[in-house]
Design a protein around this motif. Structure first.
Motif, PDB file in Angstrom:
ATOM      1  N   LEU A   1       0.851  -1.180   0.000  1.00 43.40           N
ATOM      2  CA  LEU A   1       0.000   0.000   0.000  1.00 43.40           C
ATOM      3  C   LEU A   1       0.895   1.241   0.000  1.00 43.40           C
ATOM      4  N   PHE A   2       0.884   1.970  -1.096  1.00 42.97           N
ATOM      5  CA  PHE A   2       1.792   3.121  -1.220  1.00 42.97           C
ATOM      6  C   PHE A   2       0.988   4.404  -1.024  1.00 42.97           C
ATOM      7  N   VAL A   3       1.456   5.219  -0.072  1.00 43.45           N
ATOM      8  CA  VAL A   3       0.699   6.435   0.285  1.00 43.45           C
ATOM      9  C   VAL A   3       1.362   7.672  -0.338  1.00 43.45           C
ATOM     10  N   ILE A   4       0.557   8.459  -1.051  1.00 45.19           N
ATOM     11  CA  ILE A   4       1.068   9.697  -1.661  1.00 45.19           C
ATOM     12  C   ILE A   4       0.316  10.880  -1.047  1.00 45.19           C
ATOM     13  N   ASP A   5       1.065  11.857  -0.567  1.00 49.52           N
ATOM     14  CA  ASP A   5       0.452  13.040   0.048  1.00 49.52           C
ATOM     15  C   ASP A   5      -0.078  13.959  -1.059  1.00 49.52           C
ATOM     16  N   ALA A   6      -1.405  14.090  -1.119  1.00 51.13           N
ATOM     17  CA  ALA A   6      -2.013  14.890  -2.181  1.00 51.13           C
ATOM     18  C   ALA A   6      -1.843  16.386  -1.939  1.00 51.13           C
ATOM     19  N   GLN A   7      -1.446  16.753  -0.722  1.00 58.21           N
ATOM     20  CA  GLN A   7      -1.328  18.184  -0.433  1.00 58.21           C
ATOM     21  C   GLN A   7       0.107  18.665  -0.655  1.00 58.21           C
ATOM     22  N   ASP A   8       0.931  17.809  -1.207  1.00 52.97           N
ATOM     23  CA  ASP A   8       2.336  18.129  -1.401  1.00 52.97           C
ATOM     24  C   ASP A   8       2.681  17.814  -2.862  1.00 52.97           C
ATOM     25  N   GLY A   9       3.818  18.319  -3.345  1.00 48.07           N
ATOM     26  CA  GLY A   9       4.250  17.941  -4.691  1.00 48.07           C
ATOM     27  C   GLY A   9       4.501  16.435  -4.719  1.00 48.07           C
ATOM     28  N   TYR A  10       4.095  15.770  -5.803  1.00 44.36           N
ATOM     29  CA  TYR A  10       4.207  14.313  -5.750  1.00 44.36           C
ATOM     30  C   TYR A  10       5.159  13.707  -6.767  1.00 44.36           C
ATOM     31  N   THR A  11       6.041  14.535  -7.350  1.00 43.97           N
ATOM     32  CA  THR A  11       6.994  13.968  -8.316  1.00 43.97           C
ATOM     33  C   THR A  11       7.924  12.954  -7.646  1.00 43.97           C
ATOM     34  N   ASP A  12       8.480  13.314  -6.487  1.00 43.36           N
ATOM     35  CA  ASP A  12       9.374  12.384  -5.775  1.00 43.36           C
ATOM     36  C   ASP A  12       8.625  11.115  -5.385  1.00 43.36           C
ATOM     37  N   ALA A  13       7.385  11.315  -4.938  1.00 46.94           N
ATOM     38  CA  ALA A  13       6.587  10.155  -4.511  1.00 46.94           C
ATOM     39  C   ALA A  13       6.370   9.203  -5.682  1.00 46.94           C
ATOM     40  N   LEU A  14       6.145   9.756  -6.880  1.00 47.03           N
ATOM     41  CA  LEU A  14       5.921   8.885  -8.038  1.00 47.03           C
ATOM     42  C   LEU A  14       7.186   8.117  -8.415  1.00 47.03           C
ATOM     43  N   ASN A  15       8.336   8.795  -8.278  1.00 42.64           N
ATOM     44  CA  ASN A  15       9.602   8.085  -8.554  1.00 42.64           C
ATOM     45  C   ASN A  15       9.775   6.920  -7.596  1.00 42.64           C
ATOM     46  N   LYS A  16       9.496   7.210  -6.334  1.00 39.03           N
ATOM     47  CA  LYS A  16       9.653   6.173  -5.307  1.00 39.03           C
ATOM     48  C   LYS A  16       8.645   5.038  -5.540  1.00 39.03           C
ATOM     49  N   LEU A  17       7.455   5.422  -5.942  1.00 32.01           N
ATOM     50  CA  LEU A  17       6.423   4.411  -6.219  1.00 32.01           C
ATOM     51  C   LEU A  17       6.921   3.460  -7.300  1.00 32.01           C
ATOM     52  N   GLN A  18       7.449   4.055  -8.366  1.00 35.92           N
ATOM     53  CA  GLN A  18       7.911   3.221  -9.477  1.00 35.92           C
ATOM     54  C   GLN A  18       9.007   2.250  -9.018  1.00 35.92           C
ATOM     55  N   GLN A  19      10.001   2.788  -8.289  1.00 33.33           N
ATOM     56  CA  GLN A  19      11.104   1.926  -7.814  1.00 33.33           C
ATOM     57  C   GLN A  19      10.582   0.793  -6.930  1.00 33.33           C
ATOM     58  N   THR A  20       9.718   1.188  -5.999  1.00 31.09           N
ATOM     59  CA  THR A  20       9.232   0.219  -5.014  1.00 31.09           C
ATOM     60  C   THR A  20       8.421  -0.894  -5.675  1.00 31.09           C
ATOM     61  N   VAL A  21       7.528  -0.471  -6.561  1.00 29.22           N
ATOM     62  CA  VAL A  21       6.641  -1.442  -7.198  1.00 29.22           C
ATOM     63  C   VAL A  21       7.445  -2.425  -8.049  1.00 29.22           C
ATOM     64  N   ILE A  22       8.426  -1.911  -8.760  1.00 28.32           N
ATOM     65  CA  ILE A  22       9.222  -2.786  -9.628  1.00 28.32           C
ATOM     66  C   ILE A  22      10.020  -3.792  -8.788  1.00 28.32           C
ATOM     67  N   GLN A  23      10.610  -3.281  -7.724  1.00 26.33           N
ATOM     68  CA  GLN A  23      11.370  -4.189  -6.831  1.00 26.33           C
ATOM     69  C   GLN A  23      10.466  -5.291  -6.294  1.00 26.33           C
ATOM     70  N   ALA A  24       9.293  -4.866  -5.820  1.00 25.94           N
ATOM     71  CA  ALA A  24       8.372  -5.831  -5.202  1.00 25.94           C
ATOM     72  C   ALA A  24       7.875  -6.839  -6.230  1.00 25.94           C
ATOM     73  N   TYR A  25       7.568  -6.349  -7.413  1.00 25.23           N
ATOM     74  CA  TYR A  25       7.033  -7.221  -8.462  1.00 25.23           C
ATOM     75  C   TYR A  25       8.044  -8.309  -8.832  1.00 25.23           C
ATOM     76  N   LYS A  26       9.341  -7.906  -8.819  1.00 23.56           N
ATOM     77  CA  LYS A  26      10.375  -8.887  -9.168  1.00 23.56           C
ATOM     78  C   LYS A  26      10.420 -10.013  -8.131  1.00 23.56           C
ATOM     79  N   VAL A  27      10.161  -9.665  -6.890  1.00 28.38           N
ATOM     80  CA  VAL A  27      10.188 -10.689  -5.834  1.00 28.38           C
ATOM     81  C   VAL A  27       8.918 -11.546  -5.900  1.00 28.38           C
ATOM     82  N   ASP A  28       7.779 -10.900  -6.043  1.00 25.56           N
ATOM     83  CA  ASP A  28       6.524 -11.645  -6.055  1.00 25.56           C
ATOM     84  C   ASP A  28       5.488 -10.949  -6.952  1.00 25.56           C
ATOM     85  N   PRO A  29       5.266 -11.467  -8.138  1.00 21.12           N
ATOM     86  CA  PRO A  29       4.326 -10.811  -9.067  1.00 21.12           C
ATOM     87  C   PRO A  29       2.870 -10.880  -8.611  1.00 21.12           C
ATOM     88  N   ASN A  30       2.589 -11.657  -7.549  1.00 22.67           N
ATOM     89  CA  ASN A  30       1.194 -11.756  -7.105  1.00 22.67           C
ATOM     90  C   ASN A  30       0.802 -10.678  -6.096  1.00 22.67           C
TER      91      ASN A  30
END
Ligand SMILES: Nc1nc2c(ncn2[C@@H]2O[C@H](COP(=O)(O)OP(=O)(O)OP(=O)(O)O)[C@@H](O)[C@H]2O)c(=O)[nH]1
Length: 383
Positions: free
Chosen positions: A132-161
């Motif tokens: 569950l990835f939390v993004i603060d809507a009241q703040d700029g979210y460019t960094d959050a999106l970068n982190k989301l991408q990294q995190t999701v890809i890492q996690a997917y590689k470990v377990d695609p389910n």
């Protein structure tokens, strides 16, 4: 009408969850996750021995992760979250033991960096039901999106389910138009980022949430529902129940967390959900005032129920399914004249639920045997 003895029990369960919170169920794992050991085994109220899935709460610092966890599972009021200190270690939290919803929530510090070699991503993401990835809507979210991408890809590689859930959080400060714009923008950019990394097969579910209204409970309900293997059967039962009882809508609630673990197939409108949540609060509050002291059997009995008549010819009807689950339905006053029929259907519904969980229990016990467990896995969990 309400059975005060049992309502008191309900109140006591809530209190117990507070006590468990600080003493036992929250544990600091430390910044180096040595203790990560995949899903944990545990037994539930039906005697099931089953694997407890993990829900990982991730996102940038101050995005609201700890607040979400405290408000949903520990009854903290939203205003109190203002005083929460920043999390600097991974915090493992067993969802209150008395609750039906059985999983662990892992709250990660915002600054965690999975590319740091001291983190074993295999251990972190294995056995994870949902990220569950939390993004603060009241703040700029460019960094959050970068982190989301990294995190999701890492996690997917470990377990695609793993189920990937994105909470666009703190939307209470935004107008309806801003909410729609931000959701569209984040959806588009997150999808483009995954496309650039050739990982566009990863599915992200996006929700707008705030701890200041019921949206956080609703979103969490949907996350949790994806972890319940019996969900299609439960939904089917709810459909049968409402169509035969003349009810408009029904929710099967985990009473303590106010998460609904199933509803019928008609769309959920926020107002109905809020009404049903409020009913549970009223029932708990009344039990606190009028409940009989000395009742310590720790559960409801099968006759506990509550009826609230609204001034728009609608009736809210709550019935206990078992110690942790309650069925709350919305019925038009005209249809509620046939309460006997609703009660009969409810009894059938409850018996069916009991059978589902007996089956789950049997399956859990079989899966615990190593040789049978392998066969069940091979047969997609069918026994
Ligand atoms: N307006 C608003 N503020 C929120 C909401 N949720 C959390 N907050 C506030 O956001 C601040 C940060 O919340 P935390 O829960 O500590 O954030 P965190 O992501 O756990 O932070 P770290 O532990 O540093 O990673 C607190 O002041 C909360 O009161 C929300 O839905 N709306």
């Amino acid at each position: 009408m309400m059975n005060n003895r049992n309502l008191l029990s309900m109140y006591k369960l809530v209190v117990v969850s507070y006590e468990v919170d600080d003493d036992y169920s929250r544990s600091y794992v430390g910044s180096y996750p040595k203790d990560f050991c995949g899903p944990e085994e545990d037994g539930d109220i039906f005697g099931t021995v089953e694997m407890k899935p993990k829900i990982l709460l991730m996102g940038l610092r101050r995005s609201g992760k700890s607040s979400i966890q405290r408000v949903v599972f520990h009854k903290m009021s939203p205003a109190e979250t203002l005083f929460l200190e920043s999390t600097n270690k991974i915090v493992k939290d067993d969802v209150p033991h008395s609750s039906f919803v059985r999983f662990q929530v892992w709250d990660f510090p915002g600054q965690i960096d999975f590319f740091d070699s001291s983190y074993d991503t295999e251990l972190i993401f294995s056995g994870c039901g949902a990220l569950l990835f939390v993004i603060d809507a009241q703040d700029g979210y460019t960094d959050a999106l970068n982190k989301l991408q990294q995190t999701v890809i890492q996690a997917y590689k470990v377990d695609p389910n793993i189920k990937f859930e994105v909470f666009i959080h703190k939307v209470d400060g935004l107008s309806d138009d801003q909410r729609i714009d931000i959701q569209r923008d984040i959806h588009q950019r997150a999808h483009d980022d995954l496309l650039d990394a050739s990982m566009d097969n990863i599915h992200l579910s996006i929700y707008l949430t705030s701890i200041y209204d019921h949206s956080i409970f609703e979103a969490f309900s949907k996350v949790v529902q994806k972890l319940i293997p019996e969900l299609p059967t439960l939904e089917n039962l709810m459909d049968i129940f409402i169509s035969n009882s003349g009810a408009e809508k029904a929710f099967l609630f985990d009473v303590i967390s106010k998460i609904y673990i199933a509803t019928d197939s008609s769309p959920v409108d926020m107002q109905s959900y809020e009404l049903c949540c409020d009913m549970i609060d009223v029932v708990i509050d009344l039990s606190c005032i009028y409940g009989l002291k000395g009742d310590n059997d720790g559960g409801f009995d099968q006759r506990s129920s509550s009826i609230i008549r609204l001034n728009n010819s609608t009736v809210l009807y709550l019935r206990e399914v078992n110690r942790f689950l309650a069925l709350v339905c919305i019925v038009r006053a005209d249809n509620f004249r046939k309460q006997g029929l609703i009660d009969y259907n409810f009894t059938c519904f409850r018996n069916s639920i009991q059978k589902i969980f007996e089956l789950r229990s049997r399956r859990g016990r079989l899966a615990a045997l190593p040789s049978v467990g392998a066969k069940i896995d091979g047969a997609n969990g069918e026994v």
